[in-house]
Design an enzyme around this catalytic site. Structure first.
Site, PDB file in Angstrom:
ATOM      1  N   GLU A 153      39.541  32.179  37.959  1.00 44.13           N
ATOM      2  CA  GLU A 153      38.571  33.259  37.758  1.00 44.13           C
ATOM      3  C   GLU A 153      37.267  32.673  37.234  1.00 44.13           C
ATOM      4  O   GLU A 153      37.295  31.711  36.447  1.00 44.13           O
ATOM      5  CB  GLU A 153      39.130  34.290  36.784  1.00 44.13           C
ATOM      6  CG  GLU A 153      40.366  34.962  37.333  1.00 44.13           C
ATOM      7  CD  GLU A 153      41.102  35.817  36.319  1.00 44.13           C
ATOM      8  OE1 GLU A 153      41.735  36.801  36.737  1.00 44.13           O
ATOM      9  OE2 GLU A 153      41.069  35.497  35.118  1.00 44.13           O
ATOM     10  N   ASP A 169      48.936  37.015  35.379  1.00 49.04           N
ATOM     11  CA  ASP A 169      49.790  37.722  36.325  1.00 49.04           C
ATOM     12  C   ASP A 169      51.004  36.910  36.743  1.00 49.04           C
ATOM     13  O   ASP A 169      52.071  37.469  36.997  1.00 49.04           O
ATOM     14  CB  ASP A 169      49.004  38.104  37.577  1.00 49.04           C
ATOM     15  CG  ASP A 169      48.088  39.280  37.332  1.00 49.04           C
ATOM     16  OD1 ASP A 169      48.586  40.330  36.904  1.00 49.04           O
ATOM     17  OD2 ASP A 169      46.873  39.152  37.556  1.00 49.04           O
TER      18      ASP A 169
END
Length: 400
Positions: A153, A169
């Site tokens: 990210e 996640d």
């Protein structure tokens, strides 16, 4: 995803993060040392040892237009076309990645988003009326379930680059991230210790209490990933009661003891006092006024840092909730009534803890990881940042 908690966010970055599942939450950064160009180079190096074709994607929200879209290898941003119900296939945004032992340099533009990479197969992205549908591998019918992939990210804006590795996640294909700073030095994070990749799966399977249920394999025996416990609880892969004993003990302790939270490292004079009364944890400020309260959370709320531990983008409840979330996941709330903890020495010491986070942190070369959403409370996250970045790096590491 990343959640890089600087304890305050600009509205633009918050909106961008929300579109990406709330994983990346960036605060107001210091002024950049020099103007940040519209794009910067990202060098992707394939040290995986695998012969599969690598596919790379740069997806996110433009911080200049607010549009969702993708970037090509030259750093040009392309808005997504309209989606549909049911979601329709997105345009092919893939960029050919480097072969094993090689490097490829692309350019990344100013956006807040994700850099996906997959081995062997392209990812299947769809567009709904609200925008891009991200892969959801906790769903066995997701078209990406059997693809070996992962993502980093990042946010690049006028104040610099924030780039992280994330396991919020899932834990999957290993990689590290880095940045060459404006002064020419280089910082990196996210690299596993030798044997760390396989070690994570081995340790999860050996952990009593059903933690091995987080590991997902393909029909050919390939280990694909370990789901985070947030997804594991939601899909029944680990028991919903897995954190109950610790949560109950915390609630009992603070019925007779005060929990003091100092949520801002740069504002140590701001403190909140918490006590459980009538089954509710209420926090008061220095004037004795109740500022917010929390019902006793469950494992889903703890692992996901949401629901009963919701963290809005404000100056009171959000910072308190983030601190509680970190304390529950790290199991430090019983040992230390003054939160957050400044040192990792006491993390994960209780038998009831987030063993997924513990196992990952233990196997990181620098001890840093984003194993749950607010793992940056106390700066334990796997993040690199610079206000005048010259170069970004993404290294695909060995599966060992």
């Amino acid at each position: 995803m990343l959640t890089s908690l600087r304890h305050a966010r600009t509205a633009a970055l918050a909106a961008a993060a929300a579109l990406l599942g709330g994983l990346l939450t960036l605060g107001t950064p210091p002024a950049a040392d020099a103007a940040v160009p519209a794009t910067i180079p990202l060098t992707i190096t394939n040290n995986s040892g695998r012969g599969d074709q690598v596919h790379v994607y740069v997806l996110g929200t433009s911080l200049t237009t607010g549009q969702q879209g993708w970037a090509d290898a030259g750093g040009t941003f392309h808005p997504w076309p309209a989606g549909g119900i049911p979601p329709v296939p997105a345009p092919d945004a893939s960029i050919p990645g480097p072969a094993a032992g090689r490097s490829t340099t692309i350019r990344i533009p100013k956006l807040s988003g994700r850099i996906y990479f997959s081995y062997g197969r392209k990812l299947d992205f769809r567009l709904a009326t609200g925008g891009l549908v991200q892969p959801a591998v906790q769903n066995p019918s997701d078209p990406n379930h059997d693809i070996l992939f992962n993502w980093s990210e990042y946010t690049l804006n006028d104040s610099g680059l924030w780039l992280n590795s994330t396991q919020v996640d899932m834990f999957s294909a290993p990689y590290a991230v880095g940045v060459r700073r404006g002064d020419g030095s280089t910082a990196s994070t996210g690299r596993l210790k030798p044997g760390g990749y396989n070690g994570v799966f081995t340790a999860l399977r050996a952990q009593p209490g059903g933690w091995g249920g987080l590991v997902q394999t393909r029909s050919d025996g390939t280990v694909l990933r370990a789901l985070s416990p947030a997804h594991g609880v939601g899909t029944g892969k680990i028991p919903a009661s897995v954190m109950d004993d610790y949560i109950n003990r915390v609630w009992q302790k603070y019925a007779t003891t005060t929990l003091t939270v100092t949520p801002f490292a740069d504002r140590p004079h701001i403190k909140y006092q918490g006590r459980v009364s009538g089954g509710v944890l209420r926090f008061t400020n220095s004037a004795g006024a109740v500022v917010t309260s929390f019902q006793k959370p469950d494992a889903d709320s703890v692992f996901g840092c949401h629901k009963l531990l919701d963290a809005p983008n404000d100056e009171v409840r959000g910072p308190l909730s983030r601190t509680l979330c970190a304390g529950f996941n790290r199991s430090t709330l019983l040992a230390n009534p003054n939160q957050p903890d400044g040192s990792s020495a006491g993390f994960y010491q209780d038998a009831v803890t987030n063993h997924y986070a513990r196992i990952i942190h233990e196997r990181m070369a620098d001890g840093k990881a984003y194993a749950f959403a607010f793992d940056d409370v106390g700066h334990h996250e796997s993040l690199v940042h610079d206000g005048a970045p010259q170069q970004a790096y993404l290294t695909l590491d060995p599966f060992s």
